[in-house]
Design a protein around this motif. Structure first.
Motif, short mmCIF file in Angstrom:
data_model
loop_
_atom_site.label_atom_id
_atom_site.label_comp_id
_atom_site.label_asym_id
_atom_site.label_seq_id
_atom_site.Cartn_x
_atom_site.Cartn_y
_atom_site.Cartn_z
N GLN A 139 -4.05 -8.98 1.18
CA GLN A 139 -2.90 -9.50 1.93
C GLN A 139 -2.97 -9.14 3.42
OE1 GLN A 139 0.70 -8.08 0.09
NE2 GLN A 139 0.43 -9.33 -1.74
N ARG A 140 -3.87 -8.22 3.78
CA ARG A 140 -3.96 -7.74 5.16
C ARG A 140 -5.41 -7.84 5.63
NH1 ARG A 140 -0.23 -2.51 5.53
NH2 ARG A 140 1.19 -2.85 3.80
N PRO A 141 -5.92 -9.04 5.88
CA PRO A 141 -7.33 -9.19 6.23
C PRO A 141 -7.75 -8.43 7.48
CG PRO A 141 -6.10 -11.24 6.58
CD PRO A 141 -5.21 -10.33 5.82
N GLU A 142 -6.82 -8.12 8.36
CA GLU A 142 -7.15 -7.40 9.59
C GLU A 142 -6.84 -5.91 9.50
OE1 GLU A 142 -8.75 -9.13 11.75
OE2 GLU A 142 -8.38 -11.02 10.71
N ALA A 143 -6.52 -5.43 8.30
CA ALA A 143 -6.08 -4.04 8.14
C ALA A 143 -7.21 -3.05 8.42
CB ALA A 143 -5.54 -3.83 6.74
N SER A 144 -6.81 -1.86 8.86
CA SER A 144 -7.80 -0.80 9.07
C SER A 144 -7.14 0.56 8.84
CB SER A 144 -8.36 -0.86 10.49
OG SER A 144 -7.33 -0.63 11.44
N ASP A 145 -7.92 1.50 8.35
CA ASP A 145 -7.52 2.89 8.19
C ASP A 145 -6.19 3.05 7.42
OD1 ASP A 145 -9.80 3.61 9.50
OD2 ASP A 145 -8.85 3.90 11.43
N ILE A 146 -6.28 2.80 6.13
CA ILE A 146 -5.12 2.91 5.24
C ILE A 146 -5.37 4.02 4.23
CG2 ILE A 146 -3.78 1.75 3.44
CD1 ILE A 146 -4.39 -0.90 4.80
N TYR A 147 -4.35 4.83 3.99
CA TYR A 147 -4.38 5.85 2.95
C TYR A 147 -3.25 5.52 1.99
CZ TYR A 147 -4.86 10.54 0.89
OH TYR A 147 -5.07 11.60 0.04
N LEU A 148 -3.60 5.21 0.73
CA LEU A 148 -2.59 4.79 -0.24
C LEU A 148 -2.38 5.87 -1.29
CD1 LEU A 148 -1.96 1.37 -1.82
CD2 LEU A 148 -2.39 3.29 -3.37
N VAL A 149 -1.11 6.15 -1.58
CA VAL A 149 -0.74 7.12 -2.61
C VAL A 149 0.11 6.39 -3.65
CG1 VAL A 149 0.31 9.35 -3.11
CG2 VAL A 149 -0.64 8.91 -0.83
N ASN A 150 -0.38 6.36 -4.88
CA ASN A 150 0.37 5.74 -5.97
C ASN A 150 1.06 6.84 -6.77
OD1 ASN A 150 0.86 3.21 -7.72
ND2 ASN A 150 0.16 4.75 -9.18
N VAL A 151 2.38 6.73 -6.93
CA VAL A 151 3.13 7.76 -7.63
C VAL A 151 3.90 7.15 -8.80
CG1 VAL A 151 4.68 9.74 -7.40
CG2 VAL A 151 3.49 8.87 -5.38
N ALA A 152 3.55 7.57 -10.00
CA ALA A 152 4.29 7.21 -11.21
C ALA A 152 4.51 8.52 -11.96
CB ALA A 152 3.49 6.19 -12.03
N LEU A 153 4.09 8.63 -13.23
CA LEU A 153 4.16 9.93 -13.90
C LEU A 153 3.24 10.92 -13.20
CD1 LEU A 153 4.24 9.32 -17.76
CD2 LEU A 153 5.97 10.45 -16.37
N GLY A 154 2.09 10.42 -12.73
CA GLY A 154 1.16 11.24 -11.97
C GLY A 154 0.92 10.64 -10.60
N ILE A 155 -0.09 11.14 -9.90
CA ILE A 155 -0.39 10.72 -8.54
C ILE A 155 -1.84 10.27 -8.45
CG2 ILE A 155 -0.63 11.49 -6.13
CD1 ILE A 155 1.67 13.46 -6.70
N GLY A 156 -2.08 9.15 -7.79
CA GLY A 156 -3.43 8.68 -7.54
C GLY A 156 -3.57 8.28 -6.07
N VAL A 157 -4.76 8.35 -5.53
CA VAL A 157 -4.98 8.00 -4.12
C VAL A 157 -6.22 7.13 -3.97
CG1 VAL A 157 -3.86 10.05 -3.18
CG2 VAL A 157 -6.29 10.14 -3.74
#
Length: 385
Positions: free
Chosen positions: A195-213
């Motif tokens: 969705q962001r073809p021009e995106a740069s330098d992203i850090y994603l944190v997924n939080v549900a029962l646990g945490i993923g990055v």
């Protein structure tokens, strides 16, 4: 390589002329004509006539786009509280879907067999060209810090209670299709990048029962569990004594994720299945305005903020994205922002965002990237179909 470049470009821009492709990629007109001719012949691309530019004579320019019915993929979401199968076309549009929340994951192999049977029923009932079904993408709640990104054939998932489960091989054998399994955080980031073809330098944190990055840094996609990347879920908070699955005390996995929120609200020792149910109930209670529940989310969010502040110092990303039902929760998000502001991260709300990508969307993105938006397409087989 050039074919992959062009089909990914169309996946981002939707419609382009051959001239625009040449300008964007630097490929010669002859190369673009040859590659697009092959993909048109295989039915992966379609051609349409555009409007004639004002003041110009001659033929109208033709536009190229990905053919929605040129290929299809199955997408499987495997999390503690959301399990589903989706059939999507080459544009990622949903053709058919089946919820699988009623399937019990406690016996992993029985669960996978039941999931495959339901996938076969979905394929049988749907109206599409089955010979153009290319593969399966799986977005799974894989536990980080316990396995490498390139070893998802033996899935370890604390939220699902799985240890070394052969998700990919089992589903591939049952469905006679190739299967790509991806950590949920990485799958969501792939969908975000689409969705962001021009995106740069992203850090994603997924939080549900646990945490993923997962991360996208300096033009490089870094999957959760990749060597050298580490796991935010096992960042330890000083003074916290809650035991973690990794054997240490006070990790964010057990102090800042959904498990911590459930434990805060319900002091009893309950199963993972019941924890998932209680977390869903907590999200609804907070939405309804329950003060104690809202405070539990806010406290957990503040704890995650300590870890995210460290990640900012290490990776200096332009954007932080929070995803997952806990990460998106307003009180949790506000708690994280409060910690970052107190840590001197001015205007944290301008670079910290919440993702709207669901696990099903993420699984579709994994499947498309692996089997459609690739230079490894079997054009001869598609042409024959």
């Amino acid at each position: 390589m050039n074919r992959e470049t062009l089909i990914n470009l169309l996946g981002q821009r939707v419609v382009m002329t051959r001239g625009q492709m040449a300008e964007e990629t630097g490929l010669t007109s002859a190369a673009i004509s040859r590659i697009t001719r092959e993909m048109l012949g295989a039915g992966i691309l379609v051609e349409s006539e555009g409007e004639k530019p004002l003041g110009r004579v001659g033929r109208r320019e033709t536009h190229l786009s990905i053919n929605p019915t040129g290929a299809f993929v199955l997408a499987v979401s495997l999390t503690a509280n959301r399990r589903s199968i989706t059939l999507a076309n080459a544009l990622g549009e949903v053709v058919a879907e089946k919820a699988c929340d009623d399937l019990d994951p406690s016996d992993a192999l029985e669960f996978l067999d039941a999931l495959a049977a339901r996938a076969k029923a979905l394929i049988y009932d749907a109206d599409f060209n089955r010979s153009r079904l290319l593969g399966v993408g799986v977005s799974a709640a894989i536990s980080t810090g316990v396995q490498q990104a390139n070893n998802h054939d033996a899935v370890i998932s604390n939220p699902l209670g799985w240890r070394s489960v052969p998700v990919g091989p089992r589903l591939s054998t049952a469905l006679s299709l190739p299967v790509r399994v991806e950590h949920r955080a990485s799958a969501i980031l792939r969908a975000e990048l689409k969705q962001r073809p021009e995106a740069s330098d992203i850090y994603l944190v997924n939080v549900a029962l646990g945490i993923g990055v997962s991360a996208y840094l300096d033009g490089r996609f870094i999957a959760a569990g990749s060597r050298g990347f580490g796991s935010l879920s096992h960042f330890r908070l000083t003074g916290e004594t809650t035991p973690c699955d990794c054997g240490r005390l006070g990790c964010l996995e057990v102090t800042a994720a959904g498990r911590a929120i459930v434990s805060n609200l319900d002091k009893s020792n309950i199963s993972l299945t019941l924890q998932s149910q209680r977390l869903n109930e907590a999200v609804l209670a907070a939405e309804a305005g329950d003060a104690a529940t809202r405070e539990a989310f806010h406290t957990a969010g503040r704890r995650l903020g300590i870890g995210v502040d460290a990640a900012i110092a290490l990776f200096n990303p332009k954007t932080i994205i929070l995803s997952g039902e806990v990460g998106r929760q307003p009180d949790y998000f506000a708690g994280l922002l409060d910690t970052l502001e107190e840590a001197g991260r001015a205007n944290a709300n301008t670079f910290v965002e919440r993702s709207t990508i669901t696990s099903a969307n993420a699984a579709i993105s994994v499947a498309l990237q692996e089997y459609v938006l690739t230079g490894d397409l079997n054009l001869a087989k598609l042409k024959a179909s």
